[in-house]
Write a protein that holds these residues in place. Structure first.
Motif, PDB file in Angstrom:
ATOM      1  N   HIS A   1      -9.933  -2.262  -8.982  1.00  0.00           N
ATOM      2  CA  HIS A   1     -11.031  -2.494  -8.047  1.00  0.00           C
ATOM      3  C   HIS A   1     -12.006  -3.475  -8.691  1.00  0.00           C
ATOM      4  CE1 HIS A   1      -9.953   0.995  -5.528  1.00  0.00           C
ATOM      5  NE2 HIS A   1      -9.665   1.592  -6.670  1.00  0.00           N
ATOM      6  N   GLY A   2     -12.259  -4.583  -8.016  1.00  0.00           N
ATOM      7  CA  GLY A   2     -13.253  -5.531  -8.479  1.00  0.00           C
ATOM      8  C   GLY A   2     -14.223  -5.856  -7.360  1.00  0.00           C
ATOM      9  N   PHE A   3     -15.492  -5.562  -7.561  1.00  0.00           N
ATOM     10  CA  PHE A   3     -16.522  -5.902  -6.574  1.00  0.00           C
ATOM     11  C   PHE A   3     -17.184  -7.191  -7.050  1.00  0.00           C
ATOM     12  CE2 PHE A   3     -15.523  -1.699  -5.379  1.00  0.00           C
ATOM     13  CZ  PHE A   3     -15.915  -1.552  -4.054  1.00  0.00           C
ATOM     14  N   THR A   4     -16.512  -8.308  -6.748  1.00  0.00           N
ATOM     15  CA  THR A   4     -16.865  -9.602  -7.338  1.00  0.00           C
ATOM     16  C   THR A   4     -16.826 -10.754  -6.339  1.00  0.00           C
ATOM     17  OG1 THR A   4     -14.548  -9.994  -7.917  1.00  0.00           O
ATOM     18  CG2 THR A   4     -15.908  -8.866  -9.572  1.00  0.00           C
ATOM     19  N   GLN A   5     -16.401 -10.528  -5.110  1.00  0.00           N
ATOM     20  CA  GLN A   5     -16.041 -11.612  -4.205  1.00  0.00           C
ATOM     21  C   GLN A   5     -17.129 -11.905  -3.174  1.00  0.00           C
ATOM     22  OE1 GLN A   5     -12.476 -13.113  -4.215  1.00  0.00           O
ATOM     23  NE2 GLN A   5     -13.101 -12.407  -6.241  1.00  0.00           N
ATOM     24  N   THR A   6     -17.143 -13.146  -2.711  1.00  0.00           N
ATOM     25  CA  THR A   6     -17.906 -13.429  -1.504  1.00  0.00           C
ATOM     26  C   THR A   6     -17.272 -12.668  -0.348  1.00  0.00           C
ATOM     27  OG1 THR A   6     -18.682 -15.169  -0.017  1.00  0.00           O
ATOM     28  CG2 THR A   6     -16.533 -15.502  -1.011  1.00  0.00           C
ATOM     29  N   GLY A   7     -18.082 -12.263   0.614  1.00  0.00           N
ATOM     30  CA  GLY A   7     -17.577 -11.414   1.691  1.00  0.00           C
ATOM     31  C   GLY A   7     -16.389 -12.000   2.421  1.00  0.00           C
ATOM     32  N   ARG A   8     -16.357 -13.305   2.563  1.00  0.00           N
ATOM     33  CA  ARG A   8     -15.249 -13.938   3.301  1.00  0.00           C
ATOM     34  C   ARG A   8     -13.925 -13.852   2.550  1.00  0.00           C
ATOM     35  NH1 ARG A   8     -16.426 -16.935   7.739  1.00  0.00           N
ATOM     36  NH2 ARG A   8     -18.644 -17.220   8.206  1.00  0.00           N
ATOM     37  N   MET A   9     -13.979 -13.554   1.260  1.00  0.00           N
ATOM     38  CA  MET A   9     -12.757 -13.430   0.472  1.00  0.00           C
ATOM     39  C   MET A   9     -12.424 -11.980   0.139  1.00  0.00           C
ATOM     40  SD  MET A   9     -11.383 -16.338   0.170  1.00  0.00           S
ATOM     41  CE  MET A   9     -10.205 -16.090  -1.154  1.00  0.00           C
ATOM     42  N   ASP A  10     -13.128 -11.041   0.759  1.00  0.00           N
ATOM     43  CA  ASP A  10     -12.830  -9.615   0.581  1.00  0.00           C
ATOM     44  C   ASP A  10     -11.406  -9.357   1.079  1.00  0.00           C
ATOM     45  OD1 ASP A  10     -14.658  -6.694   0.636  1.00  0.00           O
ATOM     46  OD2 ASP A  10     -12.638  -6.719   1.454  1.00  0.00           O
ATOM     47  N   ARG A  11     -10.570  -8.780   0.226  1.00  0.00           N
ATOM     48  CA  ARG A  11      -9.168  -8.569   0.608  1.00  0.00           C
ATOM     49  C   ARG A  11      -8.558  -7.511  -0.299  1.00  0.00           C
ATOM     50  NH1 ARG A  11     -10.209 -12.605  -2.636  1.00  0.00           N
ATOM     51  NH2 ARG A  11      -8.709 -13.406  -4.163  1.00  0.00           N
ATOM     52  N   GLN A  12      -7.508  -6.884   0.212  1.00  0.00           N
ATOM     53  CA  GLN A  12      -6.818  -5.837  -0.521  1.00  0.00           C
ATOM     54  C   GLN A  12      -5.315  -5.996  -0.331  1.00  0.00           C
ATOM     55  OE1 GLN A  12      -9.356  -4.930   1.839  1.00  0.00           O
ATOM     56  NE2 GLN A  12     -10.832  -5.131   0.170  1.00  0.00           N
ATOM     57  N   GLU A  13      -4.584  -5.611  -1.364  1.00  0.00           N
ATOM     58  CA  GLU A  13      -3.128  -5.694  -1.289  1.00  0.00           C
ATOM     59  C   GLU A  13      -2.534  -4.580  -2.139  1.00  0.00           C
ATOM     60  OE1 GLU A  13      -1.236  -9.621  -1.721  1.00  0.00           O
ATOM     61  OE2 GLU A  13       0.032  -8.717  -3.258  1.00  0.00           O
ATOM     62  N   MET A  14      -1.500  -3.936  -1.626  1.00  0.00           N
ATOM     63  CA  MET A  14      -0.765  -2.976  -2.437  1.00  0.00           C
ATOM     64  C   MET A  14       0.732  -3.234  -2.271  1.00  0.00           C
ATOM     65  SD  MET A  14      -1.272   0.651  -0.407  1.00  0.00           S
ATOM     66  CE  MET A  14      -2.974   0.303   0.090  1.00  0.00           C
ATOM     67  N   ARG A  15       1.461  -2.976  -3.336  1.00  0.00           N
ATOM     68  CA  ARG A  15       2.917  -3.189  -3.297  1.00  0.00           C
ATOM     69  C   ARG A  15       3.618  -1.976  -3.884  1.00  0.00           C
ATOM     70  NH1 ARG A  15       5.023  -8.833  -5.176  1.00  0.00           N
ATOM     71  NH2 ARG A  15       4.119  -9.285  -3.128  1.00  0.00           N
ATOM     72  N   LEU A  16       4.684  -1.582  -3.201  1.00  0.00           N
ATOM     73  CA  LEU A  16       5.563  -0.515  -3.661  1.00  0.00           C
ATOM     74  C   LEU A  16       6.929  -1.136  -3.929  1.00  0.00           C
ATOM     75  CD1 LEU A  16       4.682   2.250  -1.018  1.00  0.00           C
ATOM     76  CD2 LEU A  16       3.552   1.772  -3.176  1.00  0.00           C
ATOM     77  N   VAL A  17       7.420  -0.972  -5.144  1.00  0.00           N
ATOM     78  CA  VAL A  17       8.692  -1.569  -5.553  1.00  0.00           C
ATOM     79  C   VAL A  17       9.756  -0.482  -5.620  1.00  0.00           C
ATOM     80  CG1 VAL A  17       9.889  -2.877  -7.345  1.00  0.00           C
ATOM     81  CG2 VAL A  17       7.473  -3.340  -6.863  1.00  0.00           C
ATOM     82  N   PHE A  18      10.896  -0.753  -4.972  1.00  0.00           N
ATOM     83  CA  PHE A  18      12.023   0.181  -4.922  1.00  0.00           C
ATOM     84  C   PHE A  18      13.256  -0.472  -5.542  1.00  0.00           C
ATOM     85  CE2 PHE A  18       9.110   1.084  -1.499  1.00  0.00           C
ATOM     86  CZ  PHE A  18       9.042   2.464  -1.442  1.00  0.00           C
ATOM     87  N   GLU A  19      14.343   0.281  -5.604  1.00  0.00           N
ATOM     88  CA  GLU A  19      15.567  -0.245  -6.216  1.00  0.00           C
ATOM     89  C   GLU A  19      16.151  -1.407  -5.430  1.00  0.00           C
ATOM     90  OE1 GLU A  19      17.842   3.363  -8.377  1.00  0.00           O
ATOM     91  OE2 GLU A  19      17.528   3.673  -6.224  1.00  0.00           O
ATOM     92  N   ARG A  20      15.985  -1.395  -4.105  1.00  0.00           N
ATOM     93  CA  ARG A  20      16.641  -2.432  -3.300  1.00  0.00           C
ATOM     94  C   ARG A  20      15.653  -3.292  -2.500  1.00  0.00           C
ATOM     95  NH1 ARG A  20      19.987   2.078  -2.681  1.00  0.00           N
ATOM     96  NH2 ARG A  20      19.353   2.517  -0.537  1.00  0.00           N
ATOM     97  N   GLY A  21      14.372  -3.253  -2.898  1.00  0.00           N
ATOM     98  CA  GLY A  21      13.411  -4.086  -2.190  1.00  0.00           C
ATOM     99  C   GLY A  21      11.987  -3.686  -2.510  1.00  0.00           C
ATOM    100  N   ASP A  22      11.041  -4.239  -1.775  1.00  0.00           N
ATOM    101  CA  ASP A  22       9.641  -3.894  -1.978  1.00  0.00           C
ATOM    102  C   ASP A  22       8.893  -3.992  -0.657  1.00  0.00           C
ATOM    103  OD1 ASP A  22       8.391  -6.698  -1.755  1.00  0.00           O
ATOM    104  OD2 ASP A  22       9.819  -7.000  -3.387  1.00  0.00           O
ATOM    105  N   VAL A  23       7.765  -3.305  -0.606  1.00  0.00           N
ATOM    106  CA  VAL A  23       6.898  -3.275   0.561  1.00  0.00           C
ATOM    107  C   VAL A  23       5.514  -3.715   0.113  1.00  0.00           C
ATOM    108  CG1 VAL A  23       5.836  -1.842   2.347  1.00  0.00           C
ATOM    109  CG2 VAL A  23       8.192  -1.397   1.625  1.00  0.00           C
ATOM    110  N   THR A  24       4.945  -4.707   0.802  1.00  0.00           N
ATOM    111  CA  THR A  24       3.584  -5.156   0.528  1.00  0.00           C
ATOM    112  C   THR A  24       2.714  -4.821   1.727  1.00  0.00           C
ATOM    113  OG1 THR A  24       4.447  -6.986  -0.806  1.00  0.00           O
ATOM    114  CG2 THR A  24       2.132  -7.090  -0.156  1.00  0.00           C
ATOM    115  N   LEU A  25       1.601  -4.120   1.473  1.00  0.00           N
ATOM    116  CA  LEU A  25       0.662  -3.718   2.514  1.00  0.00           C
ATOM    117  C   LEU A  25      -0.666  -4.428   2.289  1.00  0.00           C
ATOM    118  CD1 LEU A  25       1.419   0.093   2.271  1.00  0.00           C
ATOM    119  CD2 LEU A  25       2.191  -1.413   4.095  1.00  0.00           C
TER     120      LEU A  25
END
Length: 380
Positions: A240-264
């Motif tokens: 968590h970093g509270f460092t950005q201008t509001g217009r660049m506020d963004r979040q990303e999470m990734r789950l890695v599996f044996e046969r692929g990955d999911v990015t949310l």
């Protein structure tokens, strides 16, 4: 007839902390049938004045008046974290149910005391961890449990948050009022991953102070281990970093599996990109799980390339694919729907104790315990 009368009994809401988010949340809560905003306590903010006018609610001078109001059944607390314990205990002692914004309290000891009093009196003491009501949460849980992409191996959550509304003297930066970033903000995501994988163990954590800032802590990260030797151990990184201008506020999470990955994407995930190698049965199961998704074929996989190998396992797949889902959704509308679902479920429990809930009292305490351990390790 008795059940019908009980269901139609009006639930009165009292609010302490009617700011911008408080207004947004109450607008969702009162859409539950037979629910009414009765009173707002201790706030002269424009949001409180407008909300009182809109819903015909009383404006009271103190929390004591609110918790003793005969028409208030549940107190919604949307104040800074350092006030949650005192305000919730006052409401519980007065016999009122409580829903509060995260975190439950400033530390697990306070939280356990709050839950014990609520249990003794047969009352709710719920933290608004609305992530579990997101349909995306349930879809990812199904994908994990059914091992559609094989075993889960690793994950991360990256929160690049805006700080334009957090001036240097804002309570958010004061650890005595917020508890720090892990406790004030991280509980949402510790609870989300606990919902997918069970409670985790914090293995490492760090905190970064902003240079020349009078000790402002604006970045934290933690590594949490889920699973065990039998189910397989998995590490997830939280930043968590509270460092950005509001217009660049963004979040990303990734789950890695044996046969692929999911990015949310987004702090309440609304959009998803899934990349994997899949056989025909898996492709069908994925498209059933994400109806209306866009499927792109990255490559076809034919006989000379088979079988595929990973982690010393051999498996077949006929395509390498990408699935994009949720990109047409309006995230603000989704946030409102999650609040409605959360309150509707808690209201049902008030009327019919024992109703199954996605979020219970323990969620608020468990996520606070994880956040507290992360915060302590970061300071060693």
């Amino acid at each position: 007839m008795e059940a019908t009368a009980q269901n139609e009994r009006e639930i009165g809401i009292g609010v302490i902390g009617m700011g911008g988010f408080g207004l947004f949340a109450v607008q969702q809560f009162v859409q539950t049938p037979h629910t009414k905003l009765v009173a707002i306590a201790g706030s002269k903010r424009e949001e409180a004045i407008r909300t009182a006018k809109r819903f015909g609610a009383e404006q009271l001078g103190s929390l004591e008046e609110l918790v003793n109001h005969p028409d208030v059944d549940v107190v919604y607390i949307a104040t800074p974290p350092f006030l949650h314990y005192e305000q919730a205990m006052l409401a519980l002692h007065a016999g009122k149910h409580v829903i509060c914004e995260k975190p439950l309290a400033m530390n697990p000891e306070q939280g356990a005391e709050m839950l014990a009093l609520a249990k003794e009196k047969g009352l709710l003491m719920v933290t608004n961890l609305m992530q579990r009501y997101n349909p995306m949460f349930a879809r990812i849980k199904h994908l994990i449990d059914k091992k559609l992409l094989g075993d889960f191996l690793h994950g991360y959550f990256e929160n690049y948050a805006g700080d334009e509304g957090l001036l240097p003297d804002h309570w958010f930066w004061d650890r005595t009022k917020s508890g720090g970033i892990f406790i004030e903000h991280g509980v949402h995501f510790f609870d989300m991953f606990a919902g997918w994988f069970g409670n985790g163990i914090v293995k490492a954590a760090q905190v970064i102070k902003r240079p020349n800032s009078n000790d402002i802590e604006d970045q934290v990260q933690a590594v949490v281990e889920y699973g065990d030797d039998e189910t397989g151990r998995k590490l997830v990184n939280f930043y968590h970093g509270f460092t950005q201008t509001g217009r660049m506020d963004r979040q990303e999470m990734r789950l890695v599996f044996e046969r692929g990955d999911v990015t949310l994407f987004e702090w309440v995930p609304t959009r998803m990109i899934l990349r994997c190698v899949a056989d025909e049965e898996t492709s069908r199961a994925l498209m059933d799980l994400f109806p209306g998704a866009q499927l792109n074929v990255t490559a076809n996989i034919s006989g000379k390339d088979l079988p595929l190998h990973g982690r010393h396992k051999a498996f077949d797949a006929y395509q390498q694919i990408e699935i994009r889902f949720g990109f047409g959704d309006e995230k603000q509308h989704l946030y409102g729907e999650l609040l409605r679902l959360m309150f509707r479920e808690q209201a049902s429990t008030i009327k019919f104790p024992g109703t199954h809930r996605l979020i219970t009292e323990e969620n608020g305490l468990h996520s606070l315990q994880t956040a507290t351990i992360a915060d302590q390790i970061a300071r060693q």
